[in-house]
Design a protein around this motif. Structure first.
Motif, PDB file in Angstrom:
ATOM      1  N   LYS A  25       0.842  -1.128   0.047  1.00 57.23           N
ATOM      2  CA  LYS A  25      -0.044   0.017   0.045  1.00 57.23           C
ATOM      3  C   LYS A  25       0.786   1.300   0.223  1.00 57.23           C
ATOM      4  N   ASP A  54      -6.557   3.358   4.375  1.00 57.41           N
ATOM      5  CA  ASP A  54      -5.605   2.694   3.387  1.00 57.41           C
ATOM      6  C   ASP A  54      -4.288   2.080   4.201  1.00 57.41           C
ATOM      7  N   GLN A  93      -2.925  -1.006   6.038  1.00 58.87           N
ATOM      8  CA  GLN A  93      -3.166  -2.276   5.615  1.00 58.87           C
ATOM      9  C   GLN A  93      -3.218  -3.173   6.638  1.00 58.87           C
TER      10      GLN A  93
END
Ligand SMILES: *[C@@H]1O[C@H](CO)[C@@H](O)[C@H](O)[C@H]1NC(C)=O
Ligand SMILES: *[C@@H]1O[C@H](CO)[C@@H](O)[C@H](O)[C@H]1NC(C)=O
Ligand SMILES: *[C@@H]1O[C@H](CO)[C@@H](O)[C@H](O)[C@H]1NC(C)=O
Ligand SMILES: *[C@@H]1O[C@H](CO)[C@@H](O)[C@H](O)[C@H]1NC(C)=O
Ligand SMILES: *[C@@H]1O[C@H](CO)[C@@H](O)[C@H](O)[C@H]1NC(C)=O
Ligand SMILES: *[C@@H]1O[C@H](CO)[C@@H](O)[C@H](O)[C@H]1NC(C)=O
Length: 543
Positions: A475, A483, A485
Motif C-alpha cells: 500500500k 488505506d 493495511q
C-alpha cells in the motif's frame, strides 16, 4: 582466580591450535552465534591498526574501540592461528588509548576511536555522550573481565597485568559518576539499569581481584541500591527494551557467573534474571518476532528490521531462525551491536540455565491471547511508578504505560526512543506498527482487547496526539486510515477528528525517519477553544 605461568600459557596455546572446534561443550546455537559473528567481524579487521574499522560505512575508514574489544574477546574464544596474538595487540591498543589523568571526569574511560583528538584539549571539548561516553568503561571493562576469567591462559602475563591496571583505572573513573537531572551532565542513577549493573560488577570484581576492600565495598553498596529498586516490583527500572533488556541481562549474568557467593550480586542475580525473563516470556511474541510494547528505550519499531541484543539471546537459546534476525544480521538497522555476539555466546549456556523452563518453552510458540501487567519505577525521573499493560493476540498486540515524569521523552529524555503506547500487527507482508510519539510528560492509557485509550492528565488545548505508523509494502498510497493495511482503526475522543497526515521518508516527505524507520504521521490536534483533558480512543480490529 586463575594462575598463569608461561609454561601453562605455552601449552594452552598449543592445545588451542590443535583443536578444530573451539568450545566443544558449547550448545549448537551459542556456537553458531560465535562463529557467524566472528566471520562477519573478520572482514572488518585491520591488522595493521590492530582495530576493527567502524561498521557504519558513514566515516572515512576510521576505527572503533568498543567493537574491537568485543572482537578481541571473540579471537580469544576462537583461538585459531594468530587469533591470540591479534587479541593481545588489540587489547594493548585499547588500553594505550584509555584516559590517564585522574583529574578528568572521563578518567579511565576508553576513547571511542583511535583517531579522535585527546578529550579536553581546547579544540575538542569534553561532552558527555559526545566526545566521551561514560558507559564505555563498563562496555570495555566487563569485556576485559570476561577475557581474564575465560582466557587468561591465552594472555601473556604482562598483558594480564596491564588489563588489571586498566580495570583499576576504569573502576576509579566510574566512581566519579553521579546521577544528575541536567541532560548535559552525567545521568548514572541506580535506576539507569544497564550501566549501573555493569558498574557495580566491575567494582565488585576488580576490588576482589586486586584486594582493594574499599572498591569491593563500594561495588556491593551500589549493587544494593540496584537490587532494592528491582525488588520493589521485580522489574528493571529501564524496562522492556529490545536493546537494553539485553544489556541488563548480560550484566546480571556477569554477576552470577563471576562473583563469589559472599557477593550480594551473586545472591540476587538468579532471581533478577528469572523475574526479568518472566516478563520477557509474556511480552515476546514468537509469531510476530517482537516484544510487544510499550518500550522504554527502543532503536526501532520492529525487531525484524533492527538488530536488538535480545535477539542475540533468543538466537543462543532457541536458534537463529526463531529469533528476530535475518540471515545476514549485519544488514539490519543498528547492526553494530552484533559485535557483542561473542560475549553473549560464551555466556549463553550459563544464562540459559537461569531462565525458567516454562519461559523457554514459550519462546518458540505463541502461548495464546493474554494480558501482561507490571509496574516499574525509575527515580528520580519518574514522579510515581509507571504501570504497564500489554494485550497480545495472534496477529495484533497493544501495549501502553502510564507515566508522570520530570521531562519529555522518558527517563532517557529522548522522544525518539521512548514509545509509551505501541500497537503492532501482522499484515501478512510485514509487522506494521503504530506508536505514540511522546509530546507530554504524563500519560494515562487504558489497554484492553482491540482498544487503546490515551489521556493526557496535564494536557491543554495545544496538546497533540502524534501517531507514528509504519509503511506498507502493498500500500504505497496512504491518504487516510482506510488505506492502512490489515488494520481497521476507528478514532474517537475529544480531539478534532480532522487529523493531519504527513510522510517521513529517507528521500522526501514532510520530515525525516525516526530510528531509520520511515513512517506515516497521523496527528490529531484539539478543537479550537478546547477546555478539558485531552483524550483519544482507538478501536483496532484486524481486517
Ligand atoms: C592509570 O592511571 C594512572 C594515573 O592514576 C596512570 O598513570 C596510568 O598510566 C594508568 N594506567 C593505564 C593502564 O592506563
Ligand atoms: C572509597 O570508596 C569511596 C566510594 O567509591 C570513595 O569515594 C573513596 O574515595 C574511597 N576511599 C579510598 C581510601 O580509596
Ligand atoms: C525453532 O523452533 C521450532 C519450534 O517452533 C523448533 O522445532 C526448532 O528446533 C527451533 N530451532 C532451533 C534451532 O532451536
Ligand atoms: C501506577 O499505579 C500505582 C498504584 O495504583 C499508582 O500509585 C501510580 O500513581 C500509578 N502510576 C501512574 C503514572 O499513574
Ligand atoms: C507529525 O506531524 C505534526 C504536524 O501535523 C508535527 O507537529 C509532529 O511533530 C509530527 N510528528 C513526528 C513524530 O514527526
Ligand atoms: C493540518 O491540516 C489542516 C487542514 O487540513 C491545516 O489547516 C493545518 O495547517 C494542518 N496543520 C499542520 C500542522 O500541518
Amino acid at each position: 582466580m586463575r594462575v598463569s605461568s608461561l609454561t601453562q600459557w605455552g601449552l594452552a596455546s598449543l592445545a588451542g591450535l590443535a583443536s578444530a572446534t573451539p568450545h566443544p561443550k558449547m550448545s549448537k546455537d551459542a556456537k553458531s552465534l560465535l562463529t557467524e559473528s566472528m566471520d562477519w567481524m573478520d572482514t572488518y579487521y585491520d591488522p595493521k591498526a590492530g582495530y576493527l574499522y567502524d561498521f557504519s560505512a558513514a566515516v572515512g575508514l576510521t576505527h572503533e574501540t568498543r567493537s574491537s574489544a568485543w572482537y578481541a574477546f571473540g579471537l580469544l574464544a576462537r583461538n585459531k592461528g594468530k587469533d591470540r596474538l591479534e587479541a593481545e595487540k588489540i587489547i594493548k591498543n585499547i588500553i594505550a588509548g584509555q584516559a590517564k589523568n585522574p583529574a578528568d571526569e572521563w578518567y579511565g574511560d576508553y576513547q571511542q576511536e583511535p583517531e579522535e583528538p585527546l578529550v579536553g584539549i581546547p579544540t575538542y571539548n569534553p561532552r558527555i555522550y559526545g566526545s566521551w561516553d561514560p558507559n564505555w568503561r563498563g562496555f570495555v571493562g566487563t569485556t576485559f573481565i570476561m577475557a581474564m576469567e575465560e582466557y587468561s591462559h591465552l594472555i601473556s602475563k604482562p598483558t594480564q597485568d596491564l588489563i588489571l591496571q586498566s580495570l583499576y583505572n576504569a573502576t576509579k573513573g566510574d566512581e566519579y559518576r553521579f546521577g544528575n537531572l541536567d541532560p548535559l551532565k552525567d545521568n548514572l542513577y541506580p535506576a539507569y539499569s544497564n550501566p549501573s549493573i555493569m558498574r557495580a560488577f566491575m567494582s565488585g570484581w576488580t576490588g576482589r581481584r586486586l584486594k582493594e576492600a574499599n572498591m569491593t565495598r563500594s561495588g556491593e553498596a551500589y549493587a544494593k541500591e540496584i537490587i532494592d529498586l528491582f525488588d520493589r516490583h521485580n522489574t528493571l527500572s529501564e524496562f522492556n527494551s529490545g536493546t537494553y533488556t539485553g544489556v541488563s541481562l548480560y550484566g546480571l549474568v556477569l554477576w552470577n557467573k563471576y562473583l563469589p557467593k559472599d557477593s550480594i550480586m551473586k545472591q540476587a542475580s538468579a532471581r533478577m534474571i528469572q523475574d526479568t525473563w518472566e516478563s520477557v516470556g509474556l511480552l515476546w511474541h514468537p509469531g510476530m518476532k517482537n516484544m510487544a510494547g510499550p518500550w522504554d528505550r527502543s532503536y526501532g519499531y520492529d525487531m525484524n528490521r533492527y538488530l536488538s541484543l535480545m535477539a542475540l539471546w533468543f538466537w543462543s537459546f532457541v536458534g537463529k531462525e526463531n529469533s528476530s534476525l535475518i540471515e545476514n544480521p549485519s544488514i539490519m538497522s543498528h547492526s553494530a551491536d552484533y559485535a557483542w555476539a561473542p560475549l553473549f555466546a560464551i555466556l549463553a549456556d550459563t544464562h540459559k540455565k537461569l531462565v525458567p523452563k516454562n519461559v523457554l518453552s514459550k519462546l518458540t510458540k505463541f502461548q495464546g491471547e493474554h494480558t501482561f501487567s507490571a509496574t516499574c519505577y525509575y527515580p528520580p525521573f519518574d514522579k510515581v511508578p509507571r504501570n504497564i499493560t500489554s494485550w497480545l493476540s495472534e496477529k495484533l498486540t497493544i501495549g501502553a504505560e502510564s507515566f508522570d515524569e520530570l521531562f519529555l521523552g522518558g527517563a532517557g529524555q529522548n522522544q525518539a526512543a521512548f514509545n509509551p503506547a505501541v500497537v503492532q500487527w501482522d499484515t501478512g507482508d510485514e509487522i506494521a506498527f503504530l506508536s505514540l510519539y511522546p509530546t507530554e510528560t504524563a500519560l494515562q492509557p487504558v489497554v484492553s482487547p482491540n482498544k487503546l485509550t490515551l489521556t493526557y492528565p496535564y494536557g491543554t488545548a495545544g496538546s497533540i496526539f502524534s501517531l507514528v505508523v509504519g509503511t506498507f509494502t502493498a500500500k504505497r498510497v496512504v491518504n487516510s486510515w482506510a488505506d492502512v493495511q490489515g488494520l481497521d482503526v476507528k478514532v474517537s475522543g475529544n480531539v478534532d477528528l480532522n487529523y493531519n497526515l504527513t510522510f517521513a521518508g529517507h528521500y522526501g516527505g514532510a520530515s525525516k525517519p525516526l530510528r531509520d524507520f520511515e513512517f506515516w504521521n497521523f496527528t490529531y490536534h484539539m478543537p479550537a477553544g478546547f477546555v478539558g483533558t485531552p483524550s483519544i480512543t482507538l478501536d483496532l480490529n484486524l481486517r
